[in-house]
Scaffold this motif. Structure first.
Motif, PDB file in Angstrom:
ATOM      1  N   GLU A 228      -3.021   5.981  -1.901  1.00  0.00           N
ATOM      2  CA  GLU A 228      -3.932   4.894  -2.270  1.00  0.00           C
ATOM      3  C   GLU A 228      -5.010   4.711  -1.191  1.00  0.00           C
ATOM      4  O   GLU A 228      -4.820   5.087  -0.044  1.00  0.00           O
ATOM      5  N   ARG A 229      -6.110   4.074  -1.630  1.00  0.00           N
ATOM      6  CA  ARG A 229      -7.244   3.931  -0.712  1.00  0.00           C
ATOM      7  C   ARG A 229      -7.246   2.587   0.005  1.00  0.00           C
ATOM      8  O   ARG A 229      -6.776   1.579  -0.520  1.00  0.00           O
ATOM      9  N   LEU A 230      -7.799   2.634   1.187  1.00  0.00           N
ATOM     10  CA  LEU A 230      -7.915   1.434   2.016  1.00  0.00           C
ATOM     11  C   LEU A 230      -9.341   1.410   2.545  1.00  0.00           C
ATOM     12  O   LEU A 230      -9.840   2.405   3.077  1.00  0.00           O
TER      13      LEU A 230
ATOM     14  N   SER B 103      -7.926  -3.382  -4.439  1.00  0.00           N
ATOM     15  CA  SER B 103      -6.738  -3.006  -3.680  1.00  0.00           C
ATOM     16  C   SER B 103      -5.539  -3.338  -4.563  1.00  0.00           C
ATOM     17  O   SER B 103      -5.143  -4.498  -4.659  1.00  0.00           O
ATOM     18  N   ARG B 104      -4.993  -2.309  -5.208  1.00  0.00           N
ATOM     19  CA  ARG B 104      -3.914  -2.530  -6.168  1.00  0.00           C
ATOM     20  C   ARG B 104      -2.790  -3.383  -5.568  1.00  0.00           C
ATOM     21  O   ARG B 104      -2.299  -3.095  -4.494  1.00  0.00           O
TER      22      ARG B 104
ATOM     23  N   LEU C 231       0.836  -1.212   0.000  1.00  0.00           N
ATOM     24  CA  LEU C 231       0.000   0.000   0.000  1.00  0.00           C
ATOM     25  C   LEU C 231       0.867   1.258   0.000  1.00  0.00           C
ATOM     26  O   LEU C 231       1.774   1.393   0.821  1.00  0.00           O
ATOM     27  N   GLN C 232       0.603   2.152  -0.939  1.00  0.00           N
ATOM     28  CA  GLN C 232       1.386   3.387  -1.080  1.00  0.00           C
ATOM     29  C   GLN C 232       0.590   4.606  -0.635  1.00  0.00           C
ATOM     30  O   GLN C 232      -0.640   4.595  -0.710  1.00  0.00           O
TER      31      GLN C 232
ATOM     32  N   PHE D  84     -14.086  -1.466  -6.464  1.00  0.00           N
ATOM     33  CA  PHE D  84     -12.807  -1.087  -5.892  1.00  0.00           C
ATOM     34  C   PHE D  84     -11.858  -2.277  -5.878  1.00  0.00           C
ATOM     35  O   PHE D  84     -12.255  -3.392  -5.554  1.00  0.00           O
TER      36      PHE D  84
END
Ligand SMILES: Cc1cc2nc3c(=O)[nH]c(=O)nc-3n(C[C@H](O)[C@H](O)[C@H](O)COP(=O)(O)OP(=O)(O)OC[C@H]3O[C@@H](n4cnc5c(N)ncnc54)[C@H](O)[C@@H]3O)c2cc1C
Lengths: 248, 209
Positions: free
Chosen positions: A91-93, B7-8, A87-88, B5
């Motif tokens: 970015e969304r969580l 999560s990349r 996760l960067q 959505f």
């Protein structure tokens, strides 16, 4: 009661606390507040729709500006390495919360000092206790508080600088470490697992009417809670949260 | 959520591909092979010669059993899947104990048609509420063996409730009594934001789910 809805947050800052533990600071526009000690559920979604959920304690205090989590990377884990390594910022969580109405501590000015706190942590079990310590400091609460923090080595102590800074300004906050595997040179503190003698030296006695919060791997929680019962703590004086993978 | 959505960069490590197996894992759960421990307080130690189990509440006559009396009751060996609200699911857990139905047969329930709920009370003050219809018809047991051995204290020994079709917090550890009541009363977690019923297949984790 209305449903706890999934909401999007954005990672605004990430900071390694130890070689394996990272704090994630989130921008959470739909967040409605929490109590120290509560947790959130995180949900990750893979490209093919597969989802995984895990719980993480809230590291920030209710009165802090941002919501933050502190995550230990579990080698071979499904969710924690994603949070710490993939996760960067920006970015969304996806998460929902706050969850849990029992393992919580609220500063209560009226009852101030009535129940001294004993906070016992092992490893990343320190996270919800740090939220309590931050909350206590933010509101200027001076409840006598002792923290017994068990870590494998001094590099693995989470939030050490902040914790010691708080303790240096506050005589009612005492921090006691035990380093179970590796100690720095000239270490004078404890260097063994929490045992009866240590509890005898560190814990408030029952006549102080203490409130203990214990969080960490199952084995540590079990043994600390049992030791407190041996010095006459009642179950209403002991609140526990077990993160642990290994069932006892 | 409406939007798709992703999560990349998230790749599953716990995916279950075998269809028969997958069918047994409720939404949002993952399979574990350990047996994690979760309780809100310390683990109580109980001496068997002082253990009792009772049934009371809004009924004319209750029941109280000692450990030896309890062991005399007809028992069953069961293999069930259990689902904890903290996301783990454990398949094929093996238990031995007495069906709640067998225990309730000792009470005159027919003369008490208005009784609709069972409140389980455990040592340490823990409570949990379950609709009576859910524990009849062999959907629940009071168990004292796990995997062929006496149930250890951290897993709820000497005896715990086992209600495998609901999230595992309903399976109260260190069971001491059942209170049979007309009106529902939310128990410990049910009063702390968790769902009142707790069906894992409907993902009823928290109030409002
Ligand atoms: C109420 C609650 C609050 C929690 N708060 C936090 C928190 O603040 N910070 C945090 O880092 N974690 C916290 N956890 C633990 C967290 O939910 C996950 O279990 C953990 O991050 C591992 O998930 P994973 O997907 O990476 O590993 P998984 O894919 O679930 O597991 C991978 C392997 O690692 C083992 N394992 C799982 N957890 C651990 C562990 N903790 N230590 C060592 N081995 C493990 C498993 O048995 C498995 O074999 C909390 C758990 C609960 C129930």
């Amino acid at each position: 009661m209305s449903q706890l809805k999934w909401q999007f947050t954005t990672l605004v800052e990430a900071k390694w606390e130890t070689p394996t533990v990272k704090t994630l600071v989130l921008d959470a526009p739909a967040w409605t507040g929490h109590k120290a000690g509560q947790h959130v559920d995180i949900r990750l979604t893979a490209e093919d729709g597969y989802q995984a959920q895990r719980s993480y304690s809230i590291a920030s205090a209710p009165d802090d500006k941002n919501l933050s989590l502190t995550v230990e990377r579990i080698e071979d884990g499904e969710v924690s390495p994603y949070l710490t390594d993939v996760l960067q910022t920006g970015e969304r969580l996806e998460l929902r919360g706050p969850i849990g109405g029992y393992f919580v501590w609220n500063s209560d000015q009226k009852k101030n000092n009535s129940q001294p706190l004993l906070l016992i942590a092992g490893g990343s079990g320190f996270v919800p206790l740090m939220a309590m310590i931050r909350h206590r400091a933010n509101v200027g609460d001076n409840t006598p508080t002792r923290v017994l923090y068990s870590a494998r080595s001094d590099e693995e102590i989470i939030n050490r600088e902040e914790l010691e800074e708080l303790a240096s300004k506050d005589s009612a906050l005492e921090i006691i470490y035990t380093l179970t595997r590796k100690q720095p040179k000239h270490w004078k503190g404890y260097h063994r697992r929490i045992d009866r003698q240590m509890i005898g030296e560190v814990a408030w006695t029952m006549k102080d009417n203490p409130l203990a919060f214990i969080c960490g791997p199952t084995a540590l929680v079990e043994s600390a809670a049992n030791l407190l019962q041996e010095i006459e703590y009642k179950s209403e004086n002991i609140k526990t949260e077990r993160f642990g993978p290994t069932g006892g | 959520m409406a939007e798709n959505f992703i999560s990349r960069g998230f790749v599953s490590k716990r995916r279950v591909d075998d269809a028969a197996h997958k069918e047994r894992i409720p939404p949002g759960q993952y399979e574990t092979r350990d047996f994690p421990v979760l309780s809100a307080g310390p683990t109580p130690q109980t001496q068997l010669d002082r253990w009792t189990f009772s049934i009371n509440g809004e009924i004319a006559e209750g029941l109280k059993l000692t450990w030896n009396e309890f062991l005399q009751l007809p028992s069953e060996s069961i293999t069930v899947d259990i689902h904890c609200v903290t996301k783990w699911t454990k398949l094929d857990t093996k238990w031995k104990g007495v069906a709640v139905e067998t225990l309730l047969e000792k009470i005159d329930l027919e003369g008490n048609a208005e009784i609709k709920h069972l409140i389980a009370y455990a040592k340490g003050g823990y409570t949990t509420n379950i609709p009576l219809t859910d524990v009849l018809n062999k959907n629940a047991w009071v168990v004292y063996e796990y995997d062929g051995k006496p149930l250890t204290p951290e897993h709820g020994g000497p005896a715990r409730l086992l209600v495998p079709h609901l999230y595992f917090w309903k399976s109260a550890k260190w069971i001491e009594s059942f209170k049979l009541v007309k009106e529902d009363r939310p128990g410990f977690w049910e009063s702390a934001g968790y769902h009142n019923y707790g069906d894992p297949w409907k993902e009823q984790r928290y109030a409002g789910d």
